[in-house]
Design a protein around this motif. Structure first.
Motif, short mmCIF file in Angstrom:
data_model
loop_
_atom_site.label_atom_id
_atom_site.label_comp_id
_atom_site.label_asym_id
_atom_site.label_seq_id
_atom_site.Cartn_x
_atom_site.Cartn_y
_atom_site.Cartn_z
N GLN A 98 112.91 39.11 41.50
CA GLN A 98 111.95 38.49 42.41
C GLN A 98 112.69 38.02 43.66
N GLU A 103 101.37 34.70 46.47
CA GLU A 103 102.44 34.49 45.50
C GLU A 103 101.89 34.15 44.12
N LEU A 161 111.72 32.52 47.13
CA LEU A 161 110.45 31.99 47.65
C LEU A 161 110.63 31.53 49.09
N ARG A 176 99.97 30.18 49.47
CA ARG A 176 100.53 30.57 48.18
C ARG A 176 99.56 31.40 47.31
N GLU A 207 100.68 37.35 42.49
CA GLU A 207 101.79 38.21 42.08
C GLU A 207 102.42 37.71 40.78
N ILE A 242 110.91 31.63 39.77
CA ILE A 242 110.56 31.19 41.12
C ILE A 242 111.78 30.44 41.62
#
Length: 924
Positions: free
Chosen positions: A342, A193, A345, A190, A196, A214
Motif C-alpha cells: 500500500q 481511501e 497515506l 477519505r 479501497e 495504513i
C-alpha cells in the motif's frame, strides 16, 4: 562585682569591649525577634509580590511569543520563585487554619464535636516559636532571590514592550458547536481511501491472515481512516467478529495479547501468563471456525519480526477470510508483517482541509460578504495545514466565531513559521498559543501521563484542582469549571475520546501523539518521566526545576523504588504508573519515614500498584490535595492520614480489602471526593463492608461518596450521616436490612429524594434478609422511604426481600431513568410499574424466583431486555409489541416452557440455555 565587671576581668577582654559585643548581640537579637513578630506582615507583602509575579507570567504566556533564550531563562527563574512562594504561603495558611480550627473546637459546647476532635491536630501552630523562625528564614531567602531576579531583568533590559503582542485569547464565546471536532459527522474526504481499504478487507485472498496497512506521518489521519473503515456497513456484513486495539509506545507482547483477548472474547482476562492468553484466543477462535474476524491494531510500532509472529500465532485459528488492519508511522513494520502493498497515506487535499476547517469555524448564519472574505483567508490557512486533519480541526475550532482580523493574524503567524520547523507541530503550537492561560496550564499538565495513556475525565479534573490550575468563578464549583476546560480542550482536539468496548465502560480519553509531543515540549524543564530501573543522570539544577513527574514501570523490570525520586525535592505531582494502565505496578517496600515535611506534593497517585500499607509519615504532606490509592492491596489507612488538612480527593476505588476508615476522617474539612467504588457486578458481595466514621456527615464539601454501609447503634441508624450531604454520581447503599425493624422511618434521614445529582443508585439487602413476614413488611416501608430524586438515570435493586415494590419505582416523573436492573427478588410484581417509565431503555431481570412473566405492557422506549438465570420461570409473555426494542436476551431459564412473542419481536430475540422452550408467535 556585677556580671559585666566579672567578664571584663578576664585576661584580654576589657569591660568596654564586652559591652560593645553585648550591644551588638542584643541588637541582632532584637532584629531577629522583630523578624519573627513581623511574619504576618512579611507574608502579606510576599503574597502581593506573588500576585504580581503570577500576573507577569500570565502576561508572558498570553501576550508574547518569546524567542530570546536569556528571557526564557529569566521567566523560568521567576516561575520557580512563584512555586516556592506558593508553597510557603500555603503552609502558613494551613497552619493558621488548623490552629483556628483546633481552638474553636476546643471551645465548642457540643460534646459530640469535642469527641470527634480528641485526636490532636498537626503541631504547626503559628504561635510556636521555631515555626515562626522558619517562616521568617524562608521569607528572607525568597526575598533575596527576588532581588537577584530583579537585577537580572535590569541587566536584560526587559520592558513591557518586549515580545510580539496580541490580544488575550478566548475572550469571545463560540458562535456554534454541534459536536466535538472528532465527531463522525465531521469526517471530510477519505472516501476513496475508505473504499479501497474496505475492498481489500472484504476480498478473498489465499494468504493466511492477510495484513492491510495504513501508514503515514503523524497527524495525517491514519486512526480516523481506520475508524471509518471499522464502522463501515460492508465490514459489519463481511466480518462476524471485530476488535479494535490501541497500543501505547513501548508496550509488550503480553499486554497486547491481553487486550486482544479481552476485545475478541468480551471477557476480562485478569493478569494471566502470555501462554495462557494465547491459548484462550486460540480456543475462542477455534470454537467459531466459520466466523471471519477483523482485528484493528492502531499505532503499531515494534520493528521486531518475533513480536508479530507471537501475535499472529493464535490468530491463525480464526475463520478463513479473517484479516488484520494496522496503522503505523513506519513502513519497515509493513515489510516485517508481509502486509499487502500500500502507498503511504497522503494528506488531505487543500480544499478538503478548508472544508474541514470551515465546518468548525464558520457558522451557517454568516452573511455572504463576510463568508467570501473569510474564505480567501481560510484557503490560505488550509494550504499551510500540510494536509493534516488534526491541524485543520484545531485551527477551525480556534477560529470558531472569530473576526476577520483574527483570521488575518493567524495567517500571518503561519507565514512567519521558519522553513526548518515541523509544519504540523508548528501549526498545532499556534493553536496552543491561542488558548487562554488556564487552558494552556491544564493541557500542558497532562504530559504527566505516558504517551498513549488512557485517562478518565474526572481524574484529570481532580488533578487540576489539586494543582490550583482551575480559575475560581464566583460560587461555581471548581469541578464545573474544570468540566468546561476539559470539554474545550476536547472540542479543540487537544484530547480525543477512546472508543469504548461496551456501553458500561467509563469513558476514557488520550492525547493525540503530536499533541503529546507539544505538551512535553511546553513542560520541557518542569516535567520528568522517570523509569525506576534507570539511573538518574540529570544535574542537580535540572532536578530542582522538576515539579511534575511520572514514575514508570516496564514489563519484566524490577519493582518500583520510590526512593529513586528522593532527589527531586520540589515535585508537586508524582504519579506511579505502568506503561499499560491495566497492569499492577510492583512497588518495593519503602521506609516508614519516606514522606517528610520537605516534600511539596499536591498530587500523589499510587493507584494500580501492589501497595499494602501507607506509613504514618503520609500525614506530613501538608500541601497534599489528591491521594490516589485505587486498586491497591491496602487493608487499613493510618490515622495520620487525617492530618492532611488540605486533602480534596481520596481515591480508594477497587480497594476490596479495605474494611475500615480512620476515625478522624471528620477532620478532613476540605475533602470533596471519597471514592470507595467497587465494581457492582464483580466485587460487591454480602461480605462487603466498610464503616463510615461517625461525624462524616459534617463534611459539607463532600460530593462523592460512592459506597455506604448501613449500621445501627443504640442511638440511631447511620443514615443520618447522609442527610445533609449534596452527593453526586454513584451511590451504592449496602446492608439495608440493618435498619431497625421498629424504626423504618430512619431511612428517611438519608434524604435520597433531596439528592438531585445522584445519577446511579444501588439499593442492596443482604441475601439472608427477609426470612419472615415481619421483615417483608419492614422492607417495603424502608424502600418506600428510600425514594430517590426523579433525576436518577440508573437503578439496581438487589436482594430486596419484600413481596411488593413501592409505587415510586414506576412513577412517570422519573423521566431520566434509562436503566433498571432487578436481581434476587421474589416475583415479577414490579413489571407493570416499570412499563410506565417514559425513557426506560435498558432492563435486566436476573435471579428472580417467579413462575410467570405476563406483564410486559407499555415500555415505550425499551431498547434492550435481558432475562437471565430465572430458575423457576415457566412462561414469558411478550405478546404486546415493544416499538423500540433492538435486542432481547433470554438465558439460563431451565424450566421455561412457553414464550409467547409478538411477530415484530421474533427477529430481535436471542435464546440460550432454555432446553424446554417452545415459541408461540402472536399476530398484531
Amino acid at each position: 562585682m556585677n556580671w559585666l565587671a566579672k567578664l571584663g576581668s578576664i585576661p584580654g577582654l576589657s569591660e568596654k569591649a564586652v559591652e560593645k559585643a553585648l550591644d551588638k548581640g542584643l541588637s541582632l537579637l532584637e532584629s531577629e525577634v522583630s523578624r519573627y513578630r513581623n511574619v504576618e506582615e512579611e507574608l502579606g507583602r510576599l503574597r502581593r509580590t506573588s500576585d504580581r509575579i503570577n500576573s507577569l507570567l500570565v502576561d508572558a504566556e498570553q501576550r508574547r511569543y518569546i524567542e530570546d533564550e536569556s528571557v526564557k531563562l529569566w521567566l523560568r527563574q521567576l516561575r520557580s520563585i512563584s512555586f516556592d512562594t506558593d508553597n510557603l504561603i500555603d503552609e502558613y495558611q494551613t497552619a493558621l487554619e488548623v490552629y483556628r480550627l483546633q481552638t474553636s473546637f476546643n471551645a465548642a459546647g457540643s460534646s459530640r464535636k469535642r469527641k470527634w476532635y480528641q485526636i490532636e491536630l498537626p503541631y504547626i501552630s503559628p504561635e510556636w516559636g521555631p515555626i515562626r523562625k522558619r517562616f521568617a528564614d524562608e521569607i528572607e531567602r525568597i526575598n533575596t532571590r527576588l532581588e537577584e531576579i530583579t537585577k537580572g531583568r535590569k541587566t536584560l533590559r526587559l520592558r513591557n514592550e518586549d515580545g510580539v503582542r496580541r490580544e488575550a485569547p478566548n475572550q469571545r464565546a463560540r458562535i456554534f458547536q454541534t459536536g466535538p471536532c472528532h465527531d463522525r459527522s465531521r469526517m471530510i474526504g477519505r472516501q476513496r481511501e475508505t473504499n479501497e481499504i474496505v475492498d481489500l478487507l472484504t476480498s478473498d485472498r489465499e494468504l493466511a491472515l492477510p495484513v492491510v496497512p495504513i501508514y503515514g506521518a503523524a497527524g495525517i489521519g491514519k486512526t480516523t481512516l481506520a475508524r471509518l473503515v471499522y464502522e463501515d456497513e460492508r465490514i459489519d456484513q463481511y466480518f462476524k467478529l471485530k476488535a479494535w486495539v490501541s497500543l501505547t509506545d513501548g508496550c509488550d507482547v503480553r499486554n497486547i495479547m491481553k487486550e486482544i483477548c479481552e476485545k475478541i472474547t468480551k471477557e476480562s482476562c485478569g493478569f494471566q501468563a502470555y501462554e495462557t492468553l494465547q491459548s484462550q484466543i486460540r480456543k475462542f477462535l477455534q470454537a467459531r471456525k466459520d466466523d471471519k474476524f477483523l482485528l484493528v491494531i492502531d499505532n503499531l510500532w515494534a520493528e521486531d519480526f518475533y513480536f508479530w509472529e507471537a501475535l499472529r500465532s493464535p490468530l491463525l485459528s480464526g475463520g478463513k477470510g479473517s484479516k488484520v488492519l494496522i496503522t503505523t508511522r513506519n513502513e519497515k513494520i509493513c515489510r516485517i508483517m508481509h502486509a499487502v502493498p500500500q502507498p503511504s497515506l497522503e494528506g488531505l487535499q487543500d480544499d478538503e482541509c478548508w472544508q474541514l476547517l470551515k465546518s468548525l469555524a464558520i457558522p451557517q448564519v454568516i452573511n455572504d460578504i463576510d463568508q467570501e472574505r473569510l474564505q480567501v483567508l481560510g484557503n490560505e490557512i488550509a494550504k499551510r495545514c500540510g494536509g493534516s486533519p488534526l491541524a485543520a480541526k484545531t485551527l477551525g475550532a480556534m477560529l470558531n466565531g472569530a473576526k476577520e482580523e483574527e483570521w488575518s493574524d493567524v495567517l500571518s503567524e503561519m507565514r512567519a513559521l521558519k522553513d526548518d520547523q515541523n509544519g504540523v507541530l508548528a501549526t498545532l503550537k499556534i493553536s496552543y498559543y491561542h488558548l487562554s492561560y488556564h487552558l494552556k496550564q491544564c493541557f500542558a499538565y497532562c504530559s504527566i501521563f505516558p504517551n498513549g495513556y488512557k485517562f478518565e475525565r474526572d481524574q484529570v479534573i481532580r488533578y487540576w484542582m489539586a494543582e490550583g490550575l482551575i480559575e475560581t468563578r464566583g460560587r461555581q464549583r471548581l469541578e464545573a469549571v474544570g468540566m468546561r476546560y476539559f470539554e474545550e480542550l476536547l472540542w479543540r482536539s487537544f484530547f480525543e475520546k477512546v472508543p469504548a468496548c461496551d456501553e458500561s465502560q467509563v469513558e476514557r480519553y488520550k492525547m493525540p501523539s503530536l499533541m503529546y509531543d507539544l505538551a512535553r515540549s511546553v513542560m520541557e524543564y518542569e516535567f520528568r518521566g522517570i523509569e525506576s530501573d534507570l539511573p538518574l543522570s540529570q544535574p542537580k539544577e535540572d532536578r530542582d526545576q522538576a515539579r511534575y513527574a511520572y514514575l514508570l514501570h516496564r514489563e519484566d523490570k524490577p519493582p518500583v523504588k520510590l526512593e529513586c525520586i528522593e532527589q527531586y525535592q520540589n515535585l508537586r505531582t508524582l504519579k506511579v504508573c505502568d506503561e499499560w494502565r491495566e497492569r499492577v505496578v510492583p512497588i518495593d517496600p519503602f521506609k516508614k519515614q519516606y514522606f517528610h515535611r520537605g516534600v511539596n506534593l499536591r498530587v500523589l497517585d499510587m493507584s494500580n500498584s501492589n501497595l499494602k500499607f501507607v506509613p504514618d509519615s503520609i500525614g506530613e504532606l501538608i500541601h497534599l490535595r489528591y491521594l490516589g490509592l485505587s486498586n491497591t492491596k491496602i487493608r487499613t489507612l493510618p490515622e495520620k492520614i487525617c492530618d492532611l488538612f488540605n486533602l480534596q480527593t481520596l481515591e480508594l476505588r477497587g480497594c476490596s480489602e479495605l474494611t475500615v476508615l480512620p476515625q478522624g476522617m471528620c477532620k478532613l474539612i476540605n475533602l470533596r471526593h471519597l471514592d470507595v467504588h467497587l465494581d457492582w457486578d464483580k466485587e460487591i458481595t454480602d461480605s462487603t463492608d466498610m464503616v463510615i466514621p461517625s461525624g462524616f456527615g459534617d463534611l459539607k464539601h463532600i460530593q462523592t461518596l460512592s459506597r455506604f454501609n448501613v449500621t445501627f447503634n443504640a442511638e440511631e441508624c447511620n443514615f443520618v450521616e447522609l442527610k445533609d450531604l449534596n452527593l453526586r454520581g454513584d451511590l451504592c447503599i449496602l446492608n439495608i436490612e440493618r435498619v431497625p425493624v421498629k424504626k423504618p422511618e430512619d431511612a428517611l434521614s438519608a434524604n435520597l429524594q433531596g439528592k438531585q445529582y445522584i445519577e446511579n443508585l444501588m439499593l442492596r439487602w443482604n441475601r439472608s434478609a427477609g426470612s419472615n413476614k415481619e421483615q417483608w413488611q419492614h422492607s417495603k416501608k424502608v424502600i418506600e422511604n428510600l425514594q430517590p430524586n426523579n433525576r436518577l438515570r440508573i437503578l439496581w435493586v438487589i436482594n430486596y426481600p419484600g413481596t411488593s415494590f413501592p409505587g415510586w419505582i414506576g412513577d412517570p416523573s422519573f423521566s431520566s431513568l434509562e436503566t433498571i436492573r432487578i436481581s434476587y427478588c421474589f416475583d415479577f410484581t414490579f413489571l407493570p410499574l416499570l412499563g410506565k417509565l417514559p425513557r426506560l431503555k435498558n432492563l435486566q431481570i436476573d435471579d428472580v424466583w417467579g413462575k410467570n412473566m405476563d406483564n410486559f405492557v407499555g415500555f415505550p422506549s425499551l431498547e434492550h431486555l435481558k432475562l437471565l438465570k430465572l430458575p423457576l420461570l415457566e412462561r414469558i409473555s411478550l405478546e404486546n409489541d415493544i416499538p423500540k426494542l433492538k435486542k432481547a436476551y433470554v438465558s439460563d431459564c431451565p424450566d421455561l416452557k412457553e414464550l409467547a412473542i409478538h411477530q415484530n419481536l421474533r427477529g430481535k430475540l436471542e435464546i440460550t440455555e432454555c432446553p424446554n422452550l417452545v415459541l408461540q408467535d402472536q399476530d398484531d
